[in-house]
Design a protein around this motif. Structure first.
Motif, PDB file in Angstrom:
ATOM      1  N   HIS A   1       0.833  -1.206   0.000  1.00  0.00           N
ATOM      2  CA  HIS A   1       0.000   0.000   0.000  1.00  0.00           C
ATOM      3  C   HIS A   1       0.867   1.255   0.000  1.00  0.00           C
ATOM      4  CE1 HIS A   1      -3.106   2.900   1.001  1.00  0.00           C
ATOM      5  NE2 HIS A   1      -2.375   3.283   2.037  1.00  0.00           N
ATOM      6  N   ASP A   2       1.913   1.276   0.835  1.00  0.00           N
ATOM      7  CA  ASP A   2       2.783   2.449   0.907  1.00  0.00           C
ATOM      8  C   ASP A   2       3.526   2.671  -0.407  1.00  0.00           C
ATOM      9  OD1 ASP A   2       2.082   3.054   3.530  1.00  0.00           O
ATOM     10  OD2 ASP A   2       3.598   1.699   4.358  1.00  0.00           O
ATOM     11  N   ALA A   3       3.936   1.581  -1.046  1.00  0.00           N
ATOM     12  CA  ALA A   3       4.618   1.712  -2.334  1.00  0.00           C
ATOM     13  C   ALA A   3       3.684   2.321  -3.375  1.00  0.00           C
ATOM     14  CB  ALA A   3       5.124   0.352  -2.803  1.00  0.00           C
ATOM     15  N   ALA A   4       2.401   1.942  -3.333  1.00  0.00           N
ATOM     16  CA  ALA A   4       1.431   2.509  -4.267  1.00  0.00           C
ATOM     17  C   ALA A   4       1.208   3.994  -3.990  1.00  0.00           C
ATOM     18  CB  ALA A   4       0.109   1.746  -4.176  1.00  0.00           C
ATOM     19  N   VAL A   5       1.184   4.372  -2.711  1.00  0.00           N
ATOM     20  CA  VAL A   5       1.039   5.788  -2.352  1.00  0.00           C
ATOM     21  C   VAL A   5       2.234   6.591  -2.859  1.00  0.00           C
ATOM     22  CG1 VAL A   5       0.956   7.421  -0.426  1.00  0.00           C
ATOM     23  CG2 VAL A   5      -0.418   5.329  -0.348  1.00  0.00           C
ATOM     24  N   LEU A   6       3.439   6.046  -2.680  1.00  0.00           N
ATOM     25  CA  LEU A   6       4.641   6.720  -3.169  1.00  0.00           C
ATOM     26  C   LEU A   6       4.602   6.856  -4.686  1.00  0.00           C
ATOM     27  CD1 LEU A   6       7.488   7.870  -2.837  1.00  0.00           C
ATOM     28  CD2 LEU A   6       8.358   5.519  -2.907  1.00  0.00           C
ATOM     29  N   ALA A   7       4.190   5.802  -5.372  1.00  0.00           N
ATOM     30  CA  ALA A   7       4.119   5.848  -6.831  1.00  0.00           C
ATOM     31  C   ALA A   7       3.162   6.939  -7.289  1.00  0.00           C
ATOM     32  CB  ALA A   7       3.689   4.488  -7.376  1.00  0.00           C
ATOM     33  N   GLY A   8       2.018   7.053  -6.611  1.00  0.00           N
ATOM     34  CA  GLY A   8       1.078   8.109  -6.959  1.00  0.00           C
ATOM     35  C   GLY A   8       1.664   9.491  -6.733  1.00  0.00           C
ATOM     36  N   ALA A   9       2.443   9.643  -5.648  1.00  0.00           N
ATOM     37  CA  ALA A   9       3.075  10.935  -5.369  1.00  0.00           C
ATOM     38  C   ALA A   9       4.103  11.286  -6.435  1.00  0.00           C
ATOM     39  CB  ALA A   9       3.727  10.900  -3.988  1.00  0.00           C
ATOM     40  N   VAL A  10       4.857  10.294  -6.898  1.00  0.00           N
ATOM     41  CA  VAL A  10       5.850  10.533  -7.950  1.00  0.00           C
ATOM     42  C   VAL A  10       5.170  11.041  -9.215  1.00  0.00           C
ATOM     43  CG1 VAL A  10       7.541   9.415  -9.458  1.00  0.00           C
ATOM     44  CG2 VAL A  10       7.471   8.845  -7.029  1.00  0.00           C
ATOM     45  N   LEU A  11       3.958  10.545  -9.477  1.00  0.00           N
ATOM     46  CA  LEU A  11       3.223  10.935 -10.681  1.00  0.00           C
ATOM     47  C   LEU A  11       2.323  12.145 -10.450  1.00  0.00           C
ATOM     48  CD1 LEU A  11       2.247   7.387 -12.014  1.00  0.00           C
ATOM     49  CD2 LEU A  11       4.109   8.868 -12.789  1.00  0.00           C
ATOM     50  N   GLY A  12       2.520  12.839  -9.348  1.00  0.00           N
ATOM     51  CA  GLY A  12       1.769  14.065  -9.109  1.00  0.00           C
ATOM     52  C   GLY A  12       0.406  13.858  -8.494  1.00  0.00           C
ATOM     53  N   GLY A  13       0.204  12.753  -7.780  1.00  0.00           N
ATOM     54  CA  GLY A  13      -1.058  12.515  -7.098  1.00  0.00           C
ATOM     55  C   GLY A  13      -2.081  11.743  -7.902  1.00  0.00           C
ATOM     56  N   ILE A  14      -1.707  11.234  -9.064  1.00  0.00           N
ATOM     57  CA  ILE A  14      -2.631  10.477  -9.905  1.00  0.00           C
ATOM     58  C   ILE A  14      -2.661   9.020  -9.453  1.00  0.00           C
ATOM     59  CG2 ILE A  14      -3.138   9.753 -12.278  1.00  0.00           C
ATOM     60  CD1 ILE A  14      -1.616  12.196 -13.233  1.00  0.00           C
ATOM     61  N   ASN A  15      -3.852   8.428  -9.421  1.00  0.00           N
ATOM     62  CA  ASN A  15      -3.970   7.022  -9.052  1.00  0.00           C
ATOM     63  C   ASN A  15      -3.398   6.127 -10.142  1.00  0.00           C
ATOM     64  OD1 ASN A  15      -5.294   7.564  -6.615  1.00  0.00           O
ATOM     65  ND2 ASN A  15      -7.295   7.656  -7.629  1.00  0.00           N
ATOM     66  N   LEU A  16      -2.809   5.014  -9.715  1.00  0.00           N
ATOM     67  CA  LEU A  16      -2.256   4.050 -10.661  1.00  0.00           C
ATOM     68  C   LEU A  16      -3.315   3.026 -11.035  1.00  0.00           C
ATOM     69  CD1 LEU A  16       0.329   5.293  -9.306  1.00  0.00           C
ATOM     70  CD2 LEU A  16       1.412   3.075  -9.688  1.00  0.00           C
ATOM     71  N   SER A  17      -3.330   2.628 -12.286  1.00  0.00           N
ATOM     72  CA  SER A  17      -4.208   1.545 -12.714  1.00  0.00           C
ATOM     73  C   SER A  17      -3.684   0.235 -12.141  1.00  0.00           C
ATOM     74  CB  SER A  17      -4.252   1.466 -14.236  1.00  0.00           C
ATOM     75  OG  SER A  17      -2.968   1.112 -14.736  1.00  0.00           O
ATOM     76  N   PRO A  18      -4.531  -0.784 -12.035  1.00  0.00           N
ATOM     77  CA  PRO A  18      -4.064  -2.067 -11.485  1.00  0.00           C
ATOM     78  C   PRO A  18      -2.874  -2.644 -12.245  1.00  0.00           C
ATOM     79  CG  PRO A  18      -6.455  -2.014 -11.550  1.00  0.00           C
ATOM     80  CD  PRO A  18      -5.991  -0.787 -12.272  1.00  0.00           C
ATOM     81  N   ASP A  19      -2.851  -2.501 -13.581  1.00  0.00           N
ATOM     82  CA  ASP A  19      -1.740  -3.079 -14.336  1.00  0.00           C
ATOM     83  C   ASP A  19      -0.433  -2.344 -14.054  1.00  0.00           C
ATOM     84  OD1 ASP A  19      -2.742  -0.808 -15.647  1.00  0.00           O
ATOM     85  OD2 ASP A  19      -1.860  -1.426 -17.565  1.00  0.00           O
ATOM     86  N   LEU A  20      -0.494  -1.024 -13.924  1.00  0.00           N
ATOM     87  CA  LEU A  20       0.715  -0.257 -13.620  1.00  0.00           C
ATOM     88  C   LEU A  20       1.170  -0.520 -12.187  1.00  0.00           C
ATOM     89  CD1 LEU A  20       2.864   1.789 -14.347  1.00  0.00           C
ATOM     90  CD2 LEU A  20       1.243   3.620 -13.787  1.00  0.00           C
ATOM     91  N   GLU A  21       0.225  -0.611 -11.268  1.00  0.00           N
ATOM     92  CA  GLU A  21       0.581  -0.896  -9.878  1.00  0.00           C
ATOM     93  C   GLU A  21       1.244  -2.263  -9.764  1.00  0.00           C
ATOM     94  OE1 GLU A  21      -1.776  -1.287  -5.631  1.00  0.00           O
ATOM     95  OE2 GLU A  21      -2.443   0.211  -7.099  1.00  0.00           O
ATOM     96  N   ARG A  22       0.741  -3.230 -10.513  1.00  0.00           N
ATOM     97  CA  ARG A  22       1.340  -4.567 -10.499  1.00  0.00           C
ATOM     98  C   ARG A  22       2.738  -4.543 -11.132  1.00  0.00           C
ATOM     99  NH1 ARG A  22      -2.652  -6.742 -12.313  1.00  0.00           N
ATOM    100  NH2 ARG A  22      -2.187  -6.669 -14.548  1.00  0.00           N
ATOM    101  N   TYR A  23       2.890  -3.801 -12.218  1.00  0.00           N
ATOM    102  CA  TYR A  23       4.185  -3.685 -12.904  1.00  0.00           C
ATOM    103  C   TYR A  23       5.248  -3.114 -11.961  1.00  0.00           C
ATOM    104  CZ  TYR A  23       7.617  -1.865 -16.293  1.00  0.00           C
ATOM    105  OH  TYR A  23       8.765  -1.567 -16.977  1.00  0.00           O
ATOM    106  N   VAL A  24       4.899  -2.025 -11.277  1.00  0.00           N
ATOM    107  CA  VAL A  24       5.856  -1.387 -10.367  1.00  0.00           C
ATOM    108  C   VAL A  24       6.131  -2.289  -9.166  1.00  0.00           C
ATOM    109  CG1 VAL A  24       6.240   0.588  -8.849  1.00  0.00           C
ATOM    110  CG2 VAL A  24       5.221   0.929 -11.109  1.00  0.00           C
ATOM    111  N   GLY A  25       5.078  -2.923  -8.648  1.00  0.00           N
ATOM    112  CA  GLY A  25       5.261  -3.788  -7.493  1.00  0.00           C
ATOM    113  C   GLY A  25       6.182  -4.955  -7.773  1.00  0.00           C
TER     114      GLY A  25
END
Length: 650
Positions: free
Chosen positions: A476-500
């Motif tokens: 969950h924290d990694a997803a929050v950080l990823a969203g912050a890197v992208l300027g607060g935009i939510n990540l799609s499930p496929d992108l969240e899985r890719y980064v994870g």
């Protein structure tokens, strides 16, 4: 390890070659399929006209440095020319070796050096630019003699570039030479030719990789032979006074995520230190896990609450062979001395600082401090009582002076002493530091140390220091950080899985992967979410692959090959399948597999059946240490290993 017939070794996803199909059943057809695409267990040398190419089938980041002298006077005798060249080549060689490079060749007035081949460091581009700046400083000593003897003004041009190269090691029977070819080398040579005498000119990728450490001038558009359009070049003008941090780059400052518990612990130790109960806290974690980010956040928070003094020192990967490097860096920060300051500038700055700081001390103590601390900074011994003493006595004087300085600092204000990257500390600094920090419990001071796992602190057996281990971020924290890197935009499930899957909770990996995707058009925004572009390339950013390959390069060649072959099979594989692929008995693999376990690159699993079980390891610490990532980027022909390289030409 488990019994061999049940043994399954699991490797991280970052090691797997993406274009290779995963095995779903075991058979000779699959074995032939794997063998064609995996490194040979013992690479077969290629011989031509008495030269042997020792093939090294992997892909890595490499930096090349070439220095070239400006035209010399044609009136000189050949013997004089030879003498000047000998001095010039020797001065260049010393700089190359100082920063861990390798001389590839001397040709005419040019020197070509490599950083990253045959051994990768995670900061090869930075080493190359520092080497280039050092070359410009070193040529001045050669020029002094040339002016005196021949009335000449020798100068050099240096160019630095980063790109893909093909490399190999040629064995002539009496010596081994590393050779590289590729467009990056040609581009580096042309950047070098475009530089002005006395200038270091860097390509765009090199500038991007080193801008935290190096100060650059304005961009110049270079029109180079063989290039369709202008190539950007950036003159390197010096070393920054303060190392920039990655989360400070760009338009968005990345917030600290998932470290509330650790921050509370650090704030508690700071409160105790302010009350006179000095603290020593060690932050331990893998590269990119967020040690420096946590320290920076702590400094920001406590700085806003009152008057404090923050003192910093940082070890560098190429500073381990420089005696007392850490202490020198600490003193430079304390007394406002820049790394590039001339010797004649250092003495006055140190003298003024010591007079102000040690006002209430005995005159002889101040003279002794000026003497021994000045020597750490490169000054000659002065007129103290220990000026002519033997090394052991001067060492004790250095310890006394540092204790005196730290004690005076803590009397004036609560002090935070930050010492970063101590896994690269030089031995002399470590020995002195152990003695000095033993006084900390009686001072208003928090000593905050960061290092990677594997280094054993000299105070490990003491009872009062504290140790905090930073783990990878939760999903969950990694997803929050990823969203912050992208300027607060939510990540799609496929992108969240890719980064994870690829970052495994490592904050640095999360940030670099997303920024690389942004730069290469790998992201698109749809319906309020950020999506991964279909068929996105599997290439990892250089910033990550250098870290990964630096870990892999510390292993023996046989162990590296086993890791790479296993990664081609999949993220999890049976040991007996690996033995079949490499054509060896299982017992012959016990040593390399044990080495991979010790390095935390692979770990054994018991399999419920004797077949193949694929399993990815989502662990950032592991991913950093399993470094076949470069091989996953672009398959190389078996006898022509390809390397991505920062290239420097001068």
């Amino acid at each position: 390890m488990p019994k061999q017939e049940e043994a399954v070794m699991a490797l991280p996803d970052a090691l797997r070659v993406p274009l290779h199909p995963r095995l779903v059943r075991y058979g000779h057809a699959q074995r032939r399929h794997i063998t064609r695409r995996s490194p040979s267990f013992a690479a077969t040398p290629v011989t031509h006209k008495g030269l042997t190419l020792q093939a090294a089938p992997d892909t890595r980041a490499t930096t090349l440095v070439i220095s070239s002298a400006t035209p010399r006077s044609e009136s000189l005798d050949l013997e004089d020319v030879r003498d000047i060249q000998a001095e010039y080549f020797e001065a260049m060689r010393r700089q190359i070796e100082r920063y861990g490079g390798v001389v590839e060749k001397y040709a005419g007035d040019a020197v070509l050096a490599l950083f990253g081949a045959p051994i990768v460091h995670e900061d090869d581009a930075e080493r190359a630019v520092l080497c280039a700046l050092g070359m410009q400083a070193a040529i001045e000593l050669v020029a002094q003699g040339a002016r005196r003897k021949w009335n000449l003004e020798p100068a050099i041009r240096v160019g630095v570039n980063t790109g893909d190269v093909v490399s190999g090691i040629w064995d002539t029977g009496t010596r081994q030479d590393v050779a590289v070819t590729g467009d990056a080398v040609n581009t580096a040579a042309r950047i070098q030719a475009a530089a002005e005498p006395g200038e270091v000119l860097a390509g765009a990728e090199t500038m991007r990789l080193t801008r935290r450490r190096i100060k650059y001038g304005e961009r110049r558009d270079l029109f180079l032979k063989g290039k369709a359009g202008p190539v950007p070049g950036y003159p390197a003008v010096g070393i920054r006074d303060r190392l920039g941090e990655r989360w400070e780059e760009g338009e968005r400052t990345t917030s600290l995520v998932g470290r509330d518990r650790e921050m509370l612990e650090l704030l508690d130790t700071w409160m105790r230190a302010q009350g006179g109960e000095g603290q020593l806290v060690t932050l331990v974690g893998e590269p990119g896990v967020g040690k420096s980010r946590l320290v920076a956040e702590l400094v920001d928070r406590v700085s806003s609450s009152g008057a404090i003094r923050v003192l910093r020192g940082r070890c560098l990967s190429y500073g381990q062979e420089i005696s007392l490097w850490l202490l020198a860096d600490l003193l430079r920060g304390l007394f406002g001395i820049r790394e590039q300051d001339a010797i004649e500038e250092i003495g006055p700055k140190l003298g003024v600082g010591l007079r102000e700081l040690l006002t209430g001390s005995e005159p002889e103590s101040r003279r002794e401090a000026m003497d021994v601390l000045g020597e750490v900074l490169g000054l000659a011994p002065s007129n103290s009582a220990v000026a002519s003493a033997e090394a052991s006595i001067r060492r004790q004087a250095l310890i006394r002076s540092l204790r005196l300085v730290l004690g005076s600092l803590s009397q004036r204000a609560a002090t935070m002493l930050v010492l970063e990257d101590l896994h690269w500390i030089d031995r002399a600094s470590q020995d002195v530091l152990r003695e000095v920090v033993s006084d900390i419990p009686g001072l208003r001071m928090l000593v905050l140390v960061t290092h990677r796992s594997g280094w054993v602190a000299p105070w490990t057996e003491w009872s009062w220091p504290e140790r905090i281990v930073l783990r990878p971020l939760r999903e969950h924290d990694a997803a929050v950080l990823a969203g912050a890197v992208l300027g607060g935009i939510n990540l799609s499930p496929d992108l969240e899985r890719y980064v994870g899957e690829r970052a495994g909770g490592n904050p640095f990996f999360v940030e670099e992967l997303l920024r690389a995707l942004e730069e290469t058009g790998g992201l698109e925004q749809r319906n309020g979410q950020m999506h991964l572009v279909p068929d996105i390339a599997q290439r990892l950013p250089i910033t990550l692959t250098e870290i990964l390959l630096a870990r892999l390069d510390r292993l023996e060649a046989q162990v590296r090959t086993v890791a790479q072959v296993g990664s081609v099979i999949g993220t999890s594989f049976a040991v007996r399948l690996l033995a079949e692929v490499v054509g060896r008995e299982q017992v012959a693999l016990e040593m390399p597999l044990s080495a991979l376990q010790d390095a935390e690159i692979a770990f054994p699993r018991r399999s419920p059946d004797p077949g193949i079980r694929l399993q990815a390891r989502h662990d950032a610490g592991g991913c950093v240490q399993h470094a076949g990532a470069k091989a996953a980027q672009r398959p190389a022909p078996p006898d022509r290993p390809s390397h991505r390289a920062p290239v420097s030409v001068g």
